[in-house]
Write a protein that holds these residues in place. Structure first.
Motif, PDB file in Angstrom:
ATOM      1  N   ILE A  36     -10.425   1.780   9.246  1.00 29.65           N
ATOM      2  CA  ILE A  36     -10.439   0.794   8.159  1.00 29.65           C
ATOM      3  C   ILE A  36     -10.106  -0.592   8.701  1.00 29.65           C
ATOM      4  O   ILE A  36     -10.736  -1.592   8.338  1.00 29.65           O
ATOM      5  CB  ILE A  36      -9.446   1.210   7.055  1.00 29.65           C
ATOM      6  N   LEU A  87      -7.873   0.558   0.990  1.00 27.76           N
ATOM      7  CA  LEU A  87      -9.170  -0.114   0.895  1.00 27.76           C
ATOM      8  C   LEU A  87      -9.217  -1.082  -0.286  1.00 27.76           C
ATOM      9  O   LEU A  87      -9.755  -2.194  -0.174  1.00 27.76           O
ATOM     10  CB  LEU A  87     -10.286   0.924   0.773  1.00 27.76           C
ATOM     11  N   SER A  88      -8.639  -0.672  -1.404  1.00 29.45           N
ATOM     12  CA  SER A  88      -8.689  -1.522  -2.597  1.00 29.45           C
ATOM     13  C   SER A  88      -7.774  -2.740  -2.490  1.00 29.45           C
ATOM     14  O   SER A  88      -7.951  -3.723  -3.214  1.00 29.45           O
ATOM     15  CB  SER A  88      -8.320  -0.708  -3.840  1.00 29.45           C
ATOM     16  N   GLU A 143      -8.107   7.313  10.879  1.00 27.79           N
ATOM     17  CA  GLU A 143      -8.664   6.826   9.616  1.00 27.79           C
ATOM     18  C   GLU A 143      -8.122   5.436   9.295  1.00 27.79           C
ATOM     19  O   GLU A 143      -8.882   4.545   8.872  1.00 27.79           O
ATOM     20  CB  GLU A 143      -8.355   7.806   8.489  1.00 27.79           C
ATOM     21  N   ASP A 182      -2.107   6.403   1.609  1.00 28.45           N
ATOM     22  CA  ASP A 182      -3.085   6.286   0.528  1.00 28.45           C
ATOM     23  C   ASP A 182      -4.236   5.404   1.029  1.00 28.45           C
ATOM     24  O   ASP A 182      -4.209   4.188   0.913  1.00 28.45           O
ATOM     25  CB  ASP A 182      -2.423   5.663  -0.706  1.00 28.45           C
ATOM     26  N   PHE A 183      -5.260   6.042   1.589  1.00 33.99           N
ATOM     27  CA  PHE A 183      -6.356   5.277   2.189  1.00 33.99           C
ATOM     28  C   PHE A 183      -7.235   4.606   1.132  1.00 33.99           C
ATOM     29  O   PHE A 183      -7.729   3.496   1.340  1.00 33.99           O
ATOM     30  CB  PHE A 183      -7.188   6.184   3.089  1.00 33.99           C
ATOM     31  N   LYS A 184      -7.421   5.264  -0.006  1.00 36.11           N
ATOM     32  CA  LYS A 184      -8.184   4.625  -1.087  1.00 36.11           C
ATOM     33  C   LYS A 184      -7.458   3.376  -1.578  1.00 36.11           C
ATOM     34  O   LYS A 184      -8.072   2.332  -1.824  1.00 36.11           O
ATOM     35  CB  LYS A 184      -8.410   5.611  -2.234  1.00 36.11           C
ATOM     36  N   GLY A 185      -6.147   3.503  -1.724  1.00 35.88           N
ATOM     37  CA  GLY A 185      -5.357   2.349  -2.138  1.00 35.88           C
ATOM     38  C   GLY A 185      -5.387   1.237  -1.101  1.00 35.88           C
ATOM     39  O   GLY A 185      -5.398   0.049  -1.439  1.00 35.88           O
ATOM     40  N   ASN A 236       0.881  -1.173   0.000  1.00 35.31           N
ATOM     41  CA  ASN A 236       0.000   0.000   0.000  1.00 35.31           C
ATOM     42  C   ASN A 236       0.917   1.222   0.000  1.00 35.31           C
ATOM     43  O   ASN A 236       1.297   1.735   1.046  1.00 35.31           O
ATOM     44  CB  ASN A 236      -0.920  -0.017   1.223  1.00 35.31           C
TER      45      ASN A 236
END
Length: 279
Positions: free
Chosen positions: A77, A43-44, A73, A38-41, A26
């Motif tokens: 997650i 999650l993915s 954050e 990179d929180f979007k990364g 990540n």
């Protein structure tokens, strides 16, 4: 699978793979010369196989002291996905003025229950030879599993010299640490100013913690071996080449500033002459 956030302390990689686990990257993001998660990364990258994330707080090598909002954050997650947080906080005492280290497990009891915190006096007090560290596991179930594995391997007894040194360092070492950080901050300012004034090809990432400084050297050259050879052979200075810290580290060099000002000054003068010779 286990997630790590490169560029990061490279023994994380072998710690995962040598135990037969899948290593997932990540990557951190750099914006305006500041690295962020990179929180979007993240999650993915999570799947049903994801069991743990290893973080560096403060971060080695990029020097970030993660803010409470960033850690919340991240932890949110992990709570939602039942992921254990293994937080390497070995540099937690080495914080630059204006920043505050926040242990992940100190945010809430709920987060503490999924967090394993690793600390040691070895970095701050130069006690690595005593081979003493501490693992803090508030959750009794996780602690039981960990203790069984340690007992099975017969590595949990420690040593009396390291224990006494740890107690002395953490109990009596506060003034020394304050003086240490004043000295390291002076070294950081010198390297930053020197690059700005004499080596604009090198862009330092100003650290918020640790005793390292992360140098963006992509304006000099981009090849990893070529960059390492340039510093060693042309400048006569040995730094850690960035790609060994994983994806995102290409074109960077890590410099250790936990040394005398005289050595830092000598190193920067050598680097300055080497860069000037290839302009």
């Amino acid at each position: 699978s286990v997630i790590v956030q490169p560029p990061v302390y490279f023994p994380f990689f072998s710690a995962v793979e040598n135990h037969g686990r899948e290593l997932i990257y990540n990557k951190l993001i750099i914006r305006d010369n500041k690295w962020t998660m990179d929180f979007k990364g993240l999650l993915s990258s999570i799947t049903e196989k994801t069991k743990m994330i290893i973080i560096s707080n403060p971060h080695n090598p990029v020097g970030r002291v993660w803010s409470e909002s960033e850690l919340k954050e991240l932890a949110g997650i992990c709570l939602e996905n039942n992921i254990i947080i293994l937080s390497d906080e070995i540099h937690c005492d080495l914080i630059m003025p204006g920043f505050t280290h926040r242990p992940v497990a100190n945010i809430s009891k709920e987060i503490a229950d999924i967090t394993v915190t690793c600390i040691a006096p070895s970095k701050t007090f130069n006690l690595a030879g005593l081979s003493t560290s501490s693992v803090i596991i508030p959750n009794p179930v996780l602690r039981k599993y960990f203790k069984k594995k340690i007992d099975d391997l017969h590595i949990g007894n420690g040593n009396i010299f390291g224990t006494e040194a740890s107690i002395a360092a953490y109990s009596e070492g506060h003034e020394w640490v304050d003086a240490l950080m004043d000295y390291i901050e002076r070294n950081v300012r010198f390297v930053t100013d020197y690059c700005n004034d004499f080596i604009p090809e090198i862009v330092p990432v100003k650290p918020e913690g640790t005793y390292m400084i992360w140098l963006d050297c992509k304006k000099i050259m981009t090849g990893t071996k070529e960059l390492k050879d340039f510093f060693v052979k042309n400048a006569g200075v040995g730094l850690n080449e960035g790609s060994q810290f994983g994806p995102g580290g290409e074109g960077f060099m890590r410099m250790n500033l936990a040394t005398s000002f005289q050595k830092v000054e000598e190193a920067m003068n050598k680097i300055g002459k080497a860069v000037a010779a290839i302009r």
